[in-house]
Scaffold this motif. Structure first.
Motif, PDB file in Angstrom:
ATOM      1  N   VAL A  46      11.994 -11.899   5.984  1.00 40.98           N
ATOM      2  CA  VAL A  46      12.277 -10.737   5.137  1.00 40.98           C
ATOM      3  C   VAL A  46      11.023  -9.872   5.068  1.00 40.98           C
ATOM      4  N   ARG A  47      11.251  -8.586   4.965  1.00 38.98           N
ATOM      5  CA  ARG A  47      10.165  -7.602   4.909  1.00 38.98           C
ATOM      6  C   ARG A  47      10.445  -6.663   3.744  1.00 38.98           C
ATOM      7  N   SER A  48       9.466  -6.489   2.905  1.00 37.95           N
ATOM      8  CA  SER A  48       9.652  -5.688   1.699  1.00 37.95           C
ATOM      9  C   SER A  48       9.585  -4.204   2.020  1.00 37.95           C
ATOM     10  N   ASN A  49       9.804  -3.399   1.003  1.00 41.22           N
ATOM     11  CA  ASN A  49       9.619  -1.959   1.113  1.00 41.22           C
ATOM     12  C   ASN A  49       8.127  -1.618   1.082  1.00 41.22           C
ATOM     13  N   ALA A  50       7.786  -0.433   1.477  1.00 42.80           N
ATOM     14  CA  ALA A  50       6.424   0.082   1.326  1.00 42.80           C
ATOM     15  C   ALA A  50       6.355   0.886   0.028  1.00 42.80           C
ATOM     16  N   ALA A  51       5.232   0.801  -0.651  1.00 45.27           N
ATOM     17  CA  ALA A  51       5.054   1.529  -1.912  1.00 45.27           C
ATOM     18  C   ALA A  51       4.047   2.658  -1.697  1.00 45.27           C
ATOM     19  N   LEU A  80       3.712 -16.525   4.234  1.00 47.43           N
ATOM     20  CA  LEU A  80       3.665 -15.306   3.420  1.00 47.43           C
ATOM     21  C   LEU A  80       2.464 -14.496   3.855  1.00 47.43           C
ATOM     22  N   GLU A  81       2.694 -13.265   4.257  1.00 42.88           N
ATOM     23  CA  GLU A  81       1.626 -12.384   4.719  1.00 42.88           C
ATOM     24  C   GLU A  81       1.594 -11.147   3.825  1.00 42.88           C
ATOM     25  N   MET A  82       0.538 -11.062   3.018  1.00 42.07           N
ATOM     26  CA  MET A  82       0.416  -9.953   2.078  1.00 42.07           C
ATOM     27  C   MET A  82      -0.176  -8.718   2.783  1.00 42.07           C
ATOM     28  N   PRO A  83       0.101  -7.536   2.254  1.00 47.28           N
ATOM     29  CA  PRO A  83      -0.399  -6.311   2.907  1.00 47.28           C
ATOM     30  C   PRO A  83      -1.908  -6.153   2.742  1.00 47.28           C
ATOM     31  N   LYS A  84      -2.516  -5.460   3.706  1.00 46.89           N
ATOM     32  CA  LYS A  84      -3.934  -5.152   3.605  1.00 46.89           C
ATOM     33  C   LYS A  84      -4.141  -3.914   2.743  1.00 46.89           C
ATOM     34  N   MET A  85      -5.235  -3.949   1.976  1.00 54.65           N
ATOM     35  CA  MET A  85      -5.526  -2.857   1.058  1.00 54.65           C
ATOM     36  C   MET A  85      -6.290  -1.750   1.791  1.00 54.65           C
ATOM     37  N   ASP A  86      -5.785  -0.536   1.698  1.00 51.42           N
ATOM     38  CA  ASP A  86      -6.432   0.627   2.290  1.00 51.42           C
ATOM     39  C   ASP A  86      -6.539   1.707   1.219  1.00 51.42           C
ATOM     40  N   GLY A  87      -7.736   1.884   0.721  1.00 50.66           N
ATOM     41  CA  GLY A  87      -7.955   2.880  -0.324  1.00 50.66           C
ATOM     42  C   GLY A  87      -7.848   2.331  -1.728  1.00 50.66           C
ATOM     43  N   PHE A  88      -7.674   1.003  -1.862  1.00 51.10           N
ATOM     44  CA  PHE A  88      -7.556   0.382  -3.188  1.00 51.10           C
ATOM     45  C   PHE A  88      -8.651  -0.668  -3.364  1.00 51.10           C
ATOM     46  N   TRP A  89      -9.079  -0.826  -4.606  1.00 47.48           N
ATOM     47  CA  TRP A  89      -9.851  -2.002  -5.013  1.00 47.48           C
ATOM     48  C   TRP A  89      -8.896  -2.831  -5.865  1.00 47.48           C
ATOM     49  N   LYS A 134      -0.699   4.489   0.590  1.00 48.90           N
ATOM     50  CA  LYS A 134       0.466   3.642   0.857  1.00 48.90           C
ATOM     51  C   LYS A 134       0.069   2.179   0.810  1.00 48.90           C
ATOM     52  N   LEU A 135       0.936   1.397   0.194  1.00 45.71           N
ATOM     53  CA  LEU A 135       0.816  -0.058   0.179  1.00 45.71           C
ATOM     54  C   LEU A 135       1.814  -0.586   1.200  1.00 45.71           C
ATOM     55  N   ALA A 136       1.301  -1.162   2.293  1.00 40.18           N
ATOM     56  CA  ALA A 136       2.163  -1.581   3.398  1.00 40.18           C
ATOM     57  C   ALA A 136       3.102  -2.701   2.952  1.00 40.18           C
ATOM     58  N   PRO A 137       4.255  -2.867   3.624  1.00 41.87           N
ATOM     59  CA  PRO A 137       5.180  -3.959   3.266  1.00 41.87           C
ATOM     60  C   PRO A 137       4.536  -5.324   3.497  1.00 41.87           C
TER      61      PRO A 137
END
Length: 582
Positions: free
Chosen positions: A255-260, A181-190, A232-235
């Motif tokens: 499987v790859r999720s959607n981007a938010a 499981l590889e979670m997205p990296k945060m860019d612009g979020f805490w 953007k929250l990467a998939p």
């Protein structure tokens, strides 16, 4: 009697001709209970073959998804001396997106020819009733059997306003194992993670465009955007193995999720002077344990921020105290909860202040400004000035559990007295150098180093021998898993019982013989145990037991009580361990 037999023999060919004529009346038809549906609704498609028992070839469903089926039904009837029979096959279908879908012809081979049904067109319109998560619908379009989604609690927010991100898994597979499981990296979020405990399937199935899914929330986060704009929250990606069993290595699926995407609005200009970046639904409480003290007595002043928002980013307020007050760095006390609804609670700063002289003193008003997300405007909370009455002290100083601000004074440096009495002196020639304790101290480090290197080499060899470690620990690991199966048996948890029992049986053999999942099969097991006396019988028992366990694990079929299956597994592992040690 003889004449009657002669008449029957004459009529028999005629009856056979009639029967043959009736048998040739074969029909093959297809029908749908309706030709227009909305996305997520069901259509029943049935093909019927009369007066024949030939195999029906599955038609091309034209992109429609199978919800249930196929279901077979057969009937037989005699009417006015004529015999007829029919076989029907039914599918329950649905569509996940609007459009025209054409079900191709079904075919059946009869004699030397082929009979085919007519194609059927189903028109699917958009479902206007709503209720389907668009992220789930998008994931379903990528893979209708397994997909993941990222959903945000809101699509628009202010800088610093909390947003809940939920990571969800949807599956139609009965057996699924997650390998990576590889979670997205945060860019612009805490981000703050929400503690969810052990990940489990939701007991309620979820309907997405007419298809039922098992769902599990993999992770939840509370996000605080740190800059305006479109963030953007990467998939996130997940690697799984589906439909794995003792005789099947399963299929690897990624499987790859959607981007938010979140639209972040900057805070309004002209912020109050006391604003320090706090955003949320907040309040301020200021308390002092007492306001009348004597000189050199301590006062504890508490400043507490409460409510919902980015409490962990709240900084200590900038306070000004009278010059006659000694103050110390505040102590921070947090009672903050991070849950699926966001971050809430309180952060408290406790100040210890000590007035050194008597008099009447006033603490400045406490002002706290923040951006209120409920009203979309700045809000200022002001606590009035606090009066402190200090009366004369009693001449002593209070002892406080804080470091003293005065410098440390070194005493006794001017005059030192001559030491007398037992001075603990030793003879002048009693030197340590060259003595036995000195020699032992010199040799001992070298001997210790040699012993340490020998131990380390032996330990490194044991660590490199992965297969050897697996063999040594196989029995202990198997007993741990059997203990998990026993606990599941006591709690009547069917799935957990068969999962633990299957892992105990498979893992024991794999560890003992250094096999991977691909090597766990009946021929390999028979060959490995065949070298021992009675090994082939144990191998046969092992294969039969694992087949029964896998059948109960992946299908609702149990050929014996679970307690009996558990006892057989314990006994079989014990006999195998004794056989291998002999």
């Amino acid at each position: 009697m003889v004449r009657m037999l002669k008449h029957l023999l004459i009529l028999l060919p005629a009856l056979m001709v009639v029967a043959k004529t009736h048998a040739q009346e074969i029909t093959f038809q297809a029908q749908a209970d309706r030709n227009t549906i909305a996305t997520g609704e069901y259509v029943k498609y049935t093909v019927t073959l009369t007066n024949s028992r030939e195999r029906i070839e599955v038609p091309d469903l034209g992109g429609l998804m199978v919800v249930q089926g196929p279901f077979d039904n057969s009937s037989f009837s005699i009417f006015n001396g004529r015999m007829s029979g029919s076989v029907s096959r039914t599918w329950v279908l649905t569509a996940t997106s609007p459009g025209k879908y054409t079900i191709g012809p079904a075919r059946v081979r009869v004699g030397g020819g082929i009979i085919a049904t007519e194609p059927i067109t189903i028109e699917v319109s958009k479902n206007t009733s709503g209720g389907t998560d668009p992220n789930a619908a998008q994931g379903q379009s990528r893979d209708p059997n397994l997909f993941t989604t990222i959903s945000l609690s809101k699509n628009k927010a202010y800088v610093g306003e909390q947003v809940i991100a939920t990571y969800t898994l949807y599956s139609r597979y009965s057996g699924l194992e997650t390998t990576n499981l590889e979670m997205p990296k945060m860019d612009g979020f805490w981000a703050e993670n929400v503690e969810l405990g052990e990940t489990n399937w939701d007991p309620q199935l979820k309907n997405v465009n007419g298809l039922q899914y098992r769902t599990a929330v993999i992770k939840k986060q509370v996000l605080f955007p740190q800059r305006p704009g479109k963030l953007k929250l990467a998939p996130f990606t997940m690697e799984c193995v589906v439909n794995r069993s003792f005789f099947n290595r399963g299929t690897a699926v990624e499987v790859r999720s959607n981007a938010a995407e979140l639209t972040v609005t900057a805070l309004p200009p002209n912020a109050p002077a006391a604003f320090n970046g706090a955003v949320g639904e907040l309040d301020l409480v200021v308390k002092a344990d007492r306001t009348e003290v004597k000189a050199n007595e301590a006062i504890e002043l508490s400043i507490t921020y409460t409510g919902r928002g980015n409490l962990k980013l709240m900084e200590a307020p900038a306070l000004r105290f009278p010059s006659d007050f000694d103050t110390y760095d505040p102590k921070v006390n947090d009672r903050i909860t991070v849950s699926g609804s966001g971050m809430s609670g309180q952060r408290s700063y406790q100040y210890l202040i000590i007035p050194r002289h008597e008099g009447e003193f006033a603490l400045d008003p406490f002002v706290f400004s923040f951006f209120d997300t409920r009203t979309g405007a700045y809000r200022t909370v002001e606590v009035p000035a606090m009066a402190i009455h200090v009366s004369p002290g009693e001449g002593g100083t209070i002892t406080v559990q804080r470091p003293n601000k005065s410098d440390v004074q070194v005493l006794g440096k001017d005059i030192r007295y001559i030491r007398s009495g037992d001075l603990g002196l030793r003879p002048a020639d009693g030197q340590l150098f060259g003595s036995w304790p000195w020699l032992a101290g010199m040799v001992a480090p070298g001997i210790g180093l040699v012993l340490f290197l020998a131990w380390r080499r032996k330990r490194q060899g044991a660590l490199n021998d992965v297969a050897g470690r697996r063999r040594k620990q196989a029995d202990r690991v198997a007993r741990q898993r059997l203990n998990e199966a026993s606990l599941a048996l006591q709690s009547s948890d069917r799935k957990a019982f068969y999962d633990a029992l299957g892992k105990a049986l498979h893992g024991y053999v794999a560890d003992k013989f250094g096999l991977g999942q691909a090597g766990l099969n009946a021929p390999e097991l028979t060959e490995r145990l065949g070298h021992y006396a009675g090994g082939e019988a144990i191998a046969a028992e092992y294969v039969a037991l694992t087949q029964a366990c896998d059948m109960a694990r992946y299908a609702p079929v149990e050929d014996r009580p679970r307690q009996a299956l558990y006892d057989e597994a314990v006994a079989l592992i014990g006999r195998t361990e004794q056989l291998l040690r002999a």
